[in-house]
Design a protein around this motif. Structure first.
Motif, PDB file in Angstrom:
ATOM      1  N   ASN A 147       0.877  -1.161   0.000  1.00 62.44           N
ATOM      2  CA  ASN A 147       0.000   0.000   0.000  1.00 62.44           C
ATOM      3  C   ASN A 147       0.918   1.216   0.000  1.00 62.44           C
ATOM      4  OD1 ASN A 147      -2.447  -1.357   0.051  1.00 62.44           O
ATOM      5  ND2 ASN A 147      -2.599  -1.327   2.293  1.00 62.44           N
ATOM      6  N   VAL A 148       0.530   2.282  -0.698  1.00 58.24           N
ATOM      7  CA  VAL A 148       1.437   3.417  -0.869  1.00 58.24           C
ATOM      8  C   VAL A 148       0.759   4.720  -0.480  1.00 58.24           C
ATOM      9  CG1 VAL A 148       2.926   4.681  -2.470  1.00 58.24           C
ATOM     10  CG2 VAL A 148       2.606   2.218  -2.761  1.00 58.24           C
ATOM     11  N   ILE A 149       1.469   5.521   0.293  1.00 62.76           N
ATOM     12  CA  ILE A 149       1.071   6.907   0.525  1.00 62.76           C
ATOM     13  C   ILE A 149       2.017   7.775  -0.290  1.00 62.76           C
ATOM     14  CG2 ILE A 149       0.948   8.787   2.214  1.00 62.76           C
ATOM     15  CD1 ILE A 149       0.165   6.737   4.322  1.00 62.76           C
ATOM     16  N   VAL A 150       1.464   8.537  -1.227  1.00 65.65           N
ATOM     17  CA  VAL A 150       2.253   9.413  -2.094  1.00 65.65           C
ATOM     18  C   VAL A 150       2.093  10.851  -1.612  1.00 65.65           C
ATOM     19  CG1 VAL A 150       2.580  10.284  -4.437  1.00 65.65           C
ATOM     20  CG2 VAL A 150       2.002   7.876  -4.068  1.00 65.65           C
ATOM     21  N   ILE A 151       3.201  11.531  -1.384  1.00 69.73           N
ATOM     22  CA  ILE A 151       3.197  12.949  -1.027  1.00 69.73           C
ATOM     23  C   ILE A 151       3.685  13.733  -2.236  1.00 69.73           C
ATOM     24  CG2 ILE A 151       3.968  14.695   0.619  1.00 69.73           C
ATOM     25  CD1 ILE A 151       2.498  12.367   1.958  1.00 69.73           C
ATOM     26  N   VAL A 152       2.934  14.732  -2.657  1.00 68.64           N
ATOM     27  CA  VAL A 152       3.330  15.495  -3.843  1.00 68.64           C
ATOM     28  C   VAL A 152       3.523  16.973  -3.504  1.00 68.64           C
ATOM     29  CG1 VAL A 152       2.295  13.959  -5.539  1.00 68.64           C
ATOM     30  CG2 VAL A 152       0.903  15.780  -4.526  1.00 68.64           C
ATOM     31  N   SER A 153       4.488  17.565  -4.199  1.00 69.62           N
ATOM     32  CA  SER A 153       4.691  19.015  -4.165  1.00 69.62           C
ATOM     33  C   SER A 153       3.871  19.655  -5.283  1.00 69.62           C
ATOM     34  CB  SER A 153       6.171  19.345  -4.366  1.00 69.62           C
ATOM     35  OG  SER A 153       6.961  18.805  -3.336  1.00 69.62           O
ATOM     36  N   LEU A 189      -5.820  10.896 -10.548  1.00 68.72           N
ATOM     37  CA  LEU A 189      -6.472  10.608 -11.829  1.00 68.72           C
ATOM     38  C   LEU A 189      -5.577   9.749 -12.726  1.00 68.72           C
ATOM     39  CD1 LEU A 189      -8.082  14.081 -12.618  1.00 68.72           C
ATOM     40  CD2 LEU A 189      -9.313  11.935 -12.170  1.00 68.72           C
ATOM     41  N   THR A 190      -4.288  10.067 -12.758  1.00 70.11           N
ATOM     42  CA  THR A 190      -3.339   9.320 -13.590  1.00 70.11           C
ATOM     43  C   THR A 190      -3.249   7.870 -13.127  1.00 70.11           C
ATOM     44  OG1 THR A 190      -2.053  11.347 -13.935  1.00 70.11           O
ATOM     45  CG2 THR A 190      -0.967   9.266 -14.456  1.00 70.11           C
ATOM     46  N   LEU A 191      -3.196   7.661 -11.810  1.00 72.55           N
ATOM     47  CA  LEU A 191      -3.152   6.297 -11.278  1.00 72.55           C
ATOM     48  C   LEU A 191      -4.443   5.542 -11.584  1.00 72.55           C
ATOM     49  CD1 LEU A 191      -1.423   7.142  -7.894  1.00 72.55           C
ATOM     50  CD2 LEU A 191      -0.514   5.561  -9.610  1.00 72.55           C
ATOM     51  N   GLN A 192      -5.572   6.222 -11.494  1.00 72.85           N
ATOM     52  CA  GLN A 192      -6.843   5.580 -11.813  1.00 72.85           C
ATOM     53  C   GLN A 192      -6.879   5.126 -13.279  1.00 72.85           C
ATOM     54  OE1 GLN A 192      -9.909   8.364 -10.717  1.00 72.85           O
ATOM     55  NE2 GLN A 192      -9.419   8.283  -8.534  1.00 72.85           N
ATOM     56  N   GLU A 193      -6.293   5.942 -14.164  1.00 73.35           N
ATOM     57  CA  GLU A 193      -6.218   5.564 -15.588  1.00 73.35           C
ATOM     58  C   GLU A 193      -5.338   4.334 -15.792  1.00 73.35           C
ATOM     59  OE1 GLU A 193      -7.718   6.930 -18.483  1.00 73.35           O
ATOM     60  OE2 GLU A 193      -9.004   7.638 -16.851  1.00 73.35           O
ATOM     61  N   MET A 194      -4.449   4.056 -14.825  1.00 75.35           N
ATOM     62  CA  MET A 194      -3.597   2.856 -14.865  1.00 75.35           C
ATOM     63  C   MET A 194      -4.245   1.688 -14.125  1.00 75.35           C
ATOM     64  SD  MET A 194       0.125   4.569 -14.042  1.00 75.35           S
ATOM     65  CE  MET A 194       0.917   5.709 -15.183  1.00 75.35           C
ATOM     66  N   ASP A 195      -5.521   1.853 -13.748  1.00 79.06           N
ATOM     67  CA  ASP A 195      -6.263   0.824 -13.012  1.00 79.06           C
ATOM     68  C   ASP A 195      -5.697   0.577 -11.623  1.00 79.06           C
ATOM     69  OD1 ASP A 195      -8.139   0.396 -15.073  1.00 79.06           O
ATOM     70  OD2 ASP A 195      -6.741  -0.963 -16.094  1.00 79.06           O
ATOM     71  N   VAL A 196      -5.099   1.610 -11.031  1.00 76.79           N
ATOM     72  CA  VAL A 196      -4.619   1.543  -9.652  1.00 76.79           C
ATOM     73  C   VAL A 196      -5.621   2.296  -8.777  1.00 76.79           C
ATOM     74  CG1 VAL A 196      -2.780   2.166  -8.038  1.00 76.79           C
ATOM     75  CG2 VAL A 196      -2.206   1.451 -10.370  1.00 76.79           C
ATOM     76  N   PRO A 197      -6.269   1.633  -7.816  1.00 76.14           N
ATOM     77  CA  PRO A 197      -7.238   2.328  -6.959  1.00 76.14           C
ATOM     78  C   PRO A 197      -6.545   3.409  -6.120  1.00 76.14           C
ATOM     79  CG  PRO A 197      -7.485  -0.065  -6.786  1.00 76.14           C
ATOM     80  CD  PRO A 197      -6.200   0.191  -7.513  1.00 76.14           C
ATOM     81  N   ALA A 198      -6.834   4.663  -6.447  1.00 76.57           N
ATOM     82  CA  ALA A 198      -6.151   5.789  -5.798  1.00 76.57           C
ATOM     83  C   ALA A 198      -7.150   6.880  -5.474  1.00 76.57           C
ATOM     84  CB  ALA A 198      -5.047   6.337  -6.710  1.00 76.57           C
ATOM     85  N   ARG A 199      -6.829   7.652  -4.456  1.00 74.36           N
ATOM     86  CA  ARG A 199      -7.673   8.776  -4.062  1.00 74.36           C
ATOM     87  C   ARG A 199      -6.782   9.895  -3.559  1.00 74.36           C
ATOM     88  NH1 ARG A 199     -11.894   9.723  -6.035  1.00 74.36           N
ATOM     89  NH2 ARG A 199     -12.862   7.728  -5.516  1.00 74.36           N
ATOM     90  N   VAL A 204      -3.567   3.394  -3.111  1.00 69.00           N
ATOM     91  CA  VAL A 204      -2.701   4.578  -3.053  1.00 69.00           C
ATOM     92  C   VAL A 204      -3.484   5.769  -2.524  1.00 69.00           C
ATOM     93  CG1 VAL A 204      -1.208   6.158  -4.342  1.00 69.00           C
ATOM     94  CG2 VAL A 204      -1.369   3.757  -5.038  1.00 69.00           C
ATOM     95  N   ALA A 205      -2.957   6.388  -1.475  1.00 71.06           N
ATOM     96  CA  ALA A 205      -3.485   7.663  -0.976  1.00 71.06           C
ATOM     97  C   ALA A 205      -2.520   8.753  -1.415  1.00 71.06           C
ATOM     98  CB  ALA A 205      -3.603   7.632   0.544  1.00 71.06           C
ATOM     99  N   VAL A 206      -2.980   9.679  -2.225  1.00 69.39           N
ATOM    100  CA  VAL A 206      -2.136  10.771  -2.713  1.00 69.39           C
ATOM    101  C   VAL A 206      -2.407  11.998  -1.844  1.00 69.39           C
ATOM    102  CG1 VAL A 206      -1.420  12.153  -4.677  1.00 69.39           C
ATOM    103  CG2 VAL A 206      -2.326   9.839  -5.049  1.00 69.39           C
ATOM    104  N   ILE A 207      -1.386  12.443  -1.113  1.00 68.49           N
ATOM    105  CA  ILE A 207      -1.542  13.524  -0.142  1.00 68.49           C
ATOM    106  C   ILE A 207      -0.908  14.807  -0.672  1.00 68.49           C
ATOM    107  CG2 ILE A 207      -1.202  14.199   2.271  1.00 68.49           C
ATOM    108  CD1 ILE A 207      -2.667  11.533   1.997  1.00 68.49           C
ATOM    109  N   ALA A 208      -1.652  15.910  -0.575  1.00 68.67           N
ATOM    110  CA  ALA A 208      -1.079  17.217  -0.905  1.00 68.67           C
ATOM    111  C   ALA A 208      -0.079  17.594   0.193  1.00 68.67           C
ATOM    112  CB  ALA A 208      -2.185  18.257  -1.007  1.00 68.67           C
TER     113      ALA A 208
END
Length: 412
Positions: free
Chosen positions: A35-41, A83-93, A131-135
């Motif tokens: 499971n992945v937590i992604v932090i983005v700038s 959105l990009t991960l969802q297009e890759m069929d990866v459940p992300a929010r 994947v949880a994508v965090i601002a």
């Protein structure tokens, strides 16, 4: 399931193609069972643009509205990454700071973490989210207002999430492929390190190395979060990049691990200060109140009741320091004859945990600088660091000479 935190800086998400490239790296980790937590700038340059808009609109801006505006860059990136991960069929929010919530203090533009409850994100992982994508860079004040953490805050966000969720590791993706023994732009002999101790990285970050933000390393050391620094633009595997970890994970290290430098330093000297008990507090108290970041301090031996005090500070704080000292002088708190500022100096430092158990590092450092005809103006030491102030024109020569003197181009 095992959890990984992955952080992508501004250059790594600068446009849609780079966001897709970063998303591919995330997808690969999901396929490995994480499971992945992604932090983005924010996208590269976006925060500067937003800050510019605020300053143009309101030069004496309300810090709460400043945070509301400048935090929006990360929100855009988080949504696009999800959105990009969802297009890759990866459940992300995607998640904004207030949705987690990332609880911080009320110090707008310089907030600090209070807590990061895991319940909301854990619940979504249990429902099948991968994947949880965090601002990054943002949080929520006790008053319910958006806060920001200061520049470099996304690194700190990533480490804080890794600590709060017990992540196996925190991977920091950036535009370099790891931590080097010194700046490769100064010497081509600079070597990428496989591992570096938290304390060494903290010293290098505070002394001018720009790869990791100082607060993020402090947090990683406090909670023993294993950090890995690696490139967004290269194919990577489990052995890529540089691992920042506890000293116990490093079997054997060189006496000196790296050479750091800071180009924009100034040396300030108070000549003939009336020497008396409390004089240091009388000098450095007003400087602290004025927000001057004092680093190296030297006081000469007193003669006939007077002494000289020298200190260093960032060159862009010289005017502020001069104003604070003059104000203290005019108020009768300090008695001195003259304040001399030298704004043409640089700080060069050697860092290594091996210094604790090896003598002769200072001698070798000073001998190497002497051989190049470089005069030392101020010296400062700690258990794992020696720093010197020198004329700025010799900075690159000094870095190269010290890198050679300690054999940093060769592995331990």
């Amino acid at each position: 399931m095992p959890l990984l935190v992955m952080k992508f800086g501004g250059t790594s998400v600068a446009d849609l193609d780079r966001i897709k490239n970063a998303a591919e790296k995330v997808r690969r980790e999901v396929e490995r069972g994480y499971n992945v937590i992604v932090i983005v700038s924010a996208m590269s340059g976006k925060t500067n643009e937003l800050v510019g808009w605020v300053e143009k609109t309101s030069p004496l801006y309300d810090a709460r509205e400043y945070d509301a505006v400048v935090s929006s860059g990360e929100n855009v990136t988080a949504g696009l990454m999800a959105l990009t991960l969802q297009e890759m069929d990866v459940p992300a929010r995607s998640w904004q700071g207030w949705q987690v919530p990332i609880n911080t203090t009320s110090a707008h533009a310089a907030a600090r973490f209070v807590s990061i409850p895991s319940e909301n994100i854990d619940a979504k992982f249990n429902e099948g989210m991968k994947v949880a994508v965090i601002a990054g860079f943002q949080g929520l004040s006790p008053e319910g207002r958006i806060t920001t953490l200061g520049r470099g805050g996304s690194d700190t966000t990533a480490v804080a999430f890794a600590a709060a969720f017990g992540a196996e590791r925190c991977d920091i993706y950036t535009d370099v492929d790891g931590i080097y023994t010194t700046d490769p732009r100064i010497t081509e002999k600079a070597r990428k390190l496989d591992k570096i101790a938290f304390e060494e990285m903290l010293e290098l970050a505070s002394l001018g190395a720009k790869v990791l933000q100082t607060r993020s390393v402090e947090l990683a050391m406090r909670y023993n979060v294993r950090l890995r620094v690696l490139s967004s633009f290269e194919d990577t595997d489990e052995n890529s990049g540089t691992l920042v970890c506890s000293e116990e994970e490093i079997m054997e290290s060189k006496v000196v691990s790296g050479v750091a430098y800071s180009r924009d330093e100034a040396k300030m000297t108070l000549l003939s200060v009336a020497d008396r008990p409390g004089i240091a507090a009388a000098v450095f108290g007003p400087l602290a109140e004025a927000g001057v970041n004092v680093d190296m301090i030297v006081q000469n031996i007193s003669e006939e009741g007077r002494t000289d005090i020298t200190f260093s500070c960032p060159v862009n704080q010289v005017a502020r320091a001069e104003q604070a000292v003059k104000k203290a002088h005019d108020a009768g708190h300090i008695n001195f004859h003259e304040l001399v500022a030298d704004t043409d100096v640089a700080k060069v430092s050697v860092v290594g945990i091996g210094m604790r158990s090896h003598a002769g590092v200072a001698s070798a450092m000073f001998k190497a600088l002497s051989a190049e005809g470089i005069n030392i103006k101020v010296i400062s030491t700690s258990e794992i660091k020696i720093s010197v102030l020198i004329d700025r024109k010799y900075m690159e020569l000094a870095v190269q000479a010290l890198h050679d003197a300690f054999g940093l181009d060769k592995a331990a």
